[in-house]
Design a protein around this motif. Structure first.
Motif, PDB file in Angstrom:
ATOM      1  N   TRP A 129      60.399 -20.088  72.669  1.00 52.78           N
ATOM      2  CA  TRP A 129      59.076 -19.610  72.261  1.00 52.78           C
ATOM      3  C   TRP A 129      59.216 -18.100  72.161  1.00 52.78           C
ATOM      4  O   TRP A 129      59.378 -17.420  73.168  1.00 52.78           O
ATOM      5  CB  TRP A 129      58.075 -20.014  73.325  1.00 52.78           C
ATOM      6  N   ASN A 153      60.957 -16.877  75.633  1.00 58.49           N
ATOM      7  CA  ASN A 153      61.082 -17.820  76.744  1.00 58.49           C
ATOM      8  C   ASN A 153      61.943 -18.962  76.238  1.00 58.49           C
ATOM      9  O   ASN A 153      61.544 -19.697  75.322  1.00 58.49           O
ATOM     10  CB  ASN A 153      59.718 -18.347  77.176  1.00 58.49           C
ATOM     11  N   ILE A 179      58.167 -20.889  67.347  1.00 56.39           N
ATOM     12  CA  ILE A 179      58.600 -21.897  68.316  1.00 56.39           C
ATOM     13  C   ILE A 179      59.781 -22.631  67.701  1.00 56.39           C
ATOM     14  O   ILE A 179      59.669 -23.165  66.597  1.00 56.39           O
ATOM     15  CB  ILE A 179      57.453 -22.864  68.658  1.00 56.39           C
ATOM     16  N   ARG A 239      63.154 -25.374  68.067  1.00 51.41           N
ATOM     17  CA  ARG A 239      63.904 -26.416  68.758  1.00 51.41           C
ATOM     18  C   ARG A 239      65.371 -26.032  68.651  1.00 51.41           C
ATOM     19  O   ARG A 239      65.843 -25.687  67.562  1.00 51.41           O
ATOM     20  CB  ARG A 239      63.675 -27.785  68.125  1.00 51.41           C
ATOM     21  N   GLY A 247      64.888 -25.294  73.603  1.00 51.14           N
ATOM     22  CA  GLY A 247      63.744 -24.752  72.893  1.00 51.14           C
ATOM     23  C   GLY A 247      63.525 -23.290  73.217  1.00 51.14           C
ATOM     24  O   GLY A 247      63.978 -22.791  74.250  1.00 51.14           O
ATOM     25  N   SER A 305      63.850 -22.325  82.700  1.00 52.14           N
ATOM     26  CA  SER A 305      63.679 -21.412  81.570  1.00 52.14           C
ATOM     27  C   SER A 305      64.187 -20.026  81.937  1.00 52.14           C
ATOM     28  O   SER A 305      64.264 -19.667  83.110  1.00 52.14           O
ATOM     29  CB  SER A 305      62.218 -21.337  81.116  1.00 52.14           C
ATOM     30  N   THR A 340      57.651 -14.486  70.996  1.00 55.66           N
ATOM     31  CA  THR A 340      56.427 -13.764  70.658  1.00 55.66           C
ATOM     32  C   THR A 340      56.811 -12.380  70.159  1.00 55.66           C
ATOM     33  O   THR A 340      57.496 -11.631  70.855  1.00 55.66           O
ATOM     34  CB  THR A 340      55.500 -13.633  71.875  1.00 55.66           C
ATOM     35  N   ILE A 368      53.994 -15.724  66.662  1.00 51.33           N
ATOM     36  CA  ILE A 368      54.787 -16.596  67.525  1.00 51.33           C
ATOM     37  C   ILE A 368      55.655 -17.508  66.680  1.00 51.33           C
ATOM     38  O   ILE A 368      55.197 -18.059  65.678  1.00 51.33           O
ATOM     39  CB  ILE A 368      53.875 -17.431  68.440  1.00 51.33           C
ATOM     40  N   SER A 421      63.736 -22.456  77.014  1.00 49.59           N
ATOM     41  CA  SER A 421      63.706 -23.600  77.920  1.00 49.59           C
ATOM     42  C   SER A 421      65.002 -24.385  77.795  1.00 49.59           C
ATOM     43  O   SER A 421      65.597 -24.457  76.713  1.00 49.59           O
ATOM     44  CB  SER A 421      62.535 -24.524  77.564  1.00 49.59           C
ATOM     45  N   HIS A 456      63.616 -15.947  80.628  1.00 48.54           N
ATOM     46  CA  HIS A 456      62.748 -15.052  79.855  1.00 48.54           C
ATOM     47  C   HIS A 456      63.548 -13.803  79.490  1.00 48.54           C
ATOM     48  O   HIS A 456      64.141 -13.172  80.357  1.00 48.54           O
ATOM     49  CB  HIS A 456      61.534 -14.683  80.691  1.00 48.54           C
TER      50      HIS A 456
END
Length: 106
Positions: free
Chosen positions: A44, A61, A22, A24, A42, A79, A46, A20, A63, A81
């Motif tokens: 995320w 994902n 993450i 900003r 942001g 968000s 995977t 993962i 945001s 996806h």
């Protein structure tokens, strides 16, 4: 004397490896899908490598704040996806670069 139990032979098999990242995000272009537009802040991401596979997949994902009529609504989080396996490649180039730059070495 304590009772001892015997368990049946166990089989454990790894099915996939996940990593993962993450992020900003700042000063990125707005991101849209069929339903809405967001100003991203942001992500995320995977990454998945299935057992026996030679290529990984990813999903992201992202945001952000909703954008309506060109105006960013800071009180309306949303968000979007995205998947690498979607038949329609709607991932913007700037996000593809970020995903590729952070792809793990398996």
């Amino acid at each position: 004397m304590p009772k001892t139990e015997t368990a049946p032979a166990m089989t454990v098999e790894q099915l996939a490896d996940l990593r993962i990242a993450i992020l900003r995000l700042a000063n990125t272009p707005h991101l849209s899908n069929d339903l809405e537009t967001i100003a991203p802040y942001g992500a995320w991401i995977t990454y998945r490598l299935d057992a026996g596979a030679t290529e990984h997949t990813w999903d992201a994902n992202v945001s952000g704040h909703r954008v309506a009529n060109g105006v960013v609504d800071r009180d309306a989080p949303a968000s979007i996806h995205l998947w690498s396996t979607t038949p329609f490649d709607v991932t913007p180039d700037w996000l593809k670069r970020e995903i590729e730059n952070r792809t793990p070495t398996w």
